[in-house]
Design a protein around this motif. Structure first.
Motif, short mmCIF file in Angstrom:
data_model
loop_
_atom_site.label_atom_id
_atom_site.label_comp_id
_atom_site.label_asym_id
_atom_site.label_seq_id
_atom_site.Cartn_x
_atom_site.Cartn_y
_atom_site.Cartn_z
N THR A 185 0.82 -1.21 0.00
CA THR A 185 0.00 0.00 0.00
C THR A 185 0.86 1.26 0.00
O THR A 185 0.31 2.37 0.02
N GLU A 202 -4.81 3.47 10.55
CA GLU A 202 -5.17 3.87 9.18
C GLU A 202 -4.55 2.91 8.16
O GLU A 202 -5.16 2.63 7.11
N GLU A 226 -6.51 0.35 5.48
CA GLU A 226 -6.17 0.18 4.06
C GLU A 226 -6.01 -1.30 3.71
O GLU A 226 -6.40 -1.74 2.62
N GLY A 258 -8.43 -2.97 1.01
CA GLY A 258 -7.83 -3.52 -0.21
C GLY A 258 -7.90 -5.04 -0.29
O GLY A 258 -7.34 -5.62 -1.21
#
Lengths: 256, 136
Positions: free
Chosen positions: A103, A166, A170, A174
């Motif tokens: 990411t 955070e 993600e 994802g």
């Protein structure tokens, strides 16, 4: 011509022989590639980063190996769509290299497999990994059934997925958590997690689905002689053992 | 980190293989560094006399082996110039002080230390890096 699989050996890797053997028993054309042979890696069609303690886990598990010259070919291979599997220390290396969850930028990790909790001790425990994504989400799991259960051995002191909230959000958004820890019957709860891993994560996949990092060792529960459910002994692959994941990997290599 | 406690750094008095490995890797990553030192930082809350604290640490075999370690009492709770501290965000491991020097044995600049932390010494998902200010 068979597609060739390189099993990378860093200084301190210790699971390379059984990793090569399980890949060969699953039909793969696998061989060892040592750190002094990094320039040969580009010739291979797939890479497996085996378990161990590369570079003695100096600084952090996987931190030095992630910047080893061998990783240049792995990073290029990941971008080219080659199947790449990291097991245990291999998984830590893939995270440190930023290839999974992927990411952020390559070389800039956004998560880590780090010290176990609640106690930061080495854990050696038989576990079950449950496939937590659609099989086709990851090329390496595409030949497994939905919710597949893979038996394996957790053998690590630094296997807990950790990242800021955070970053974990993600990872969830994802669909990067490929495997979670489960009970042998497939139930998922915190009691099945040996190391306090966030999201009960046992394995992460990158966005493209060609790089998979798993903490437990399925190659240590692959043959009848080391598979818990079999009382008979023998060096044939166990149908319900961890070799199922390697067979799926070999299929991914063949069709890549 | 406890900013009010007494700070002790535990260093190796034998060759530090981890520091040497970091040196080689940092050079490969483009950091112009010639020597690396490393120490583990431990805070102690006790207000006991320094001499007693030192004896207590030196008798705790879980953190101190007199055959391989030496300790250093530190002033203040901030890194010196040329030094970067890597602290675990969840405090599962003690902080590590890294000191980096150039070929003339001068401490590396603040930007170079930040680069070293960003490229190797710190995984920002689990660590934070505190870089000593140049000229302090």
């Amino acid at each position: 011509m068979n597609r060739r699989i390189a099993v990378l050996v860093f200084p301190g890797t210790n699971s390379e022989d059984e990793t090569v053997r399980v890949l060969r028993d699953c039909g793969g054309d696998a061989e060892l590639v040592w750190w002094s042979q990094a320039q040969q890696l580009a010739q291979y069609d797939a890479y497996v980063l085996a378990g161990g303690f590369a570079h003695e886990d100096r600084i952090r598990a996987g931190a030095i190996a992630a910047h080893d010259p061998m990783m240049d070919a792995v990073i290029e291979g990941a971008a080219a769509g080659k199947p790449i599997l990291g097991v245990c220390n291999g998984a830590q290396i893939l995270l440190e290299a930023g290839l999974v969850p992927g990411t952020g930028a390559v070389g800039r990790p956004t998560a880590a497999f780090t010290k176990n909790l609640p106690a930061p001790h080495f854990v050696c425990r038989h576990v079950t990994m449950r496939l937590a994504i659609r099989p086709s989400r990851c090329a390496i799991t595409a030949a497994l059934e939905p919710g597949a259960l893979i038996p394996a051995w957790a053998a690590h002191a630094e296997g807990r997925l950790a990242a800021p909230p955070e970053a974990l959000a993600e990872v969830v958004a994802g669909d990067h958590v490929a495997f979670v820890y489960a009970h042998p019957d497939g139930r998922v709860d915190d009691h099945a997690v040996p190391n306090g891993s966030a999201l009960r994560c046992a394995g992460l996949v990158n966005l493209a689905g060609n790089v998979l990092a798993i903490m437990p060792h399925p190659e240590r529960d692959a043959w009848n002689f080391n598979h818990l459910e079999h009382s008979d002994r023998g060096d044939v692959l166990s149908p319900s053992g961890g070799a199922r994941l390697f067979r799926s990997f070999v299929e991914a290599v063949s069709s890549a | 980190m406890n900013p009010t406690g007494r700070l002790v750094e535990i260093l190796l008095k034998i060759p530090d293989n981890t520091a040497y490995t970091a040196l080689v890797a940092l050079r490969r990553l483009g950091v112009d560094v010639s020597r690396v030192e490393r120490g583990v930082l431990r805070f102690f809350d006790e207000e006991e006399p320094v001499e007693e604290l030192i004896v207590r640490i030196q008798s705790d075999e879980t953190i101190f082996n007199p055959n391989v370690h030496r300790l250093r009492l530190r002033d203040g709770a901030a890194p010196d110039s040329g030094e970067v501290w890597i602290e675990s965000l969840d405090e599962t491991v003690p902080a590590v002080a890294w000191r980096l020097f150039d070929s003339r044995e001068r401490p590396l600049s603040e930007p170079a230390l930040r680069a070293a932390a960003e490229r190797l010494l710190c995984n920002p998902s689990i660590d934070k890096a505190i870089v000593g200010s140049t000229g302090t």
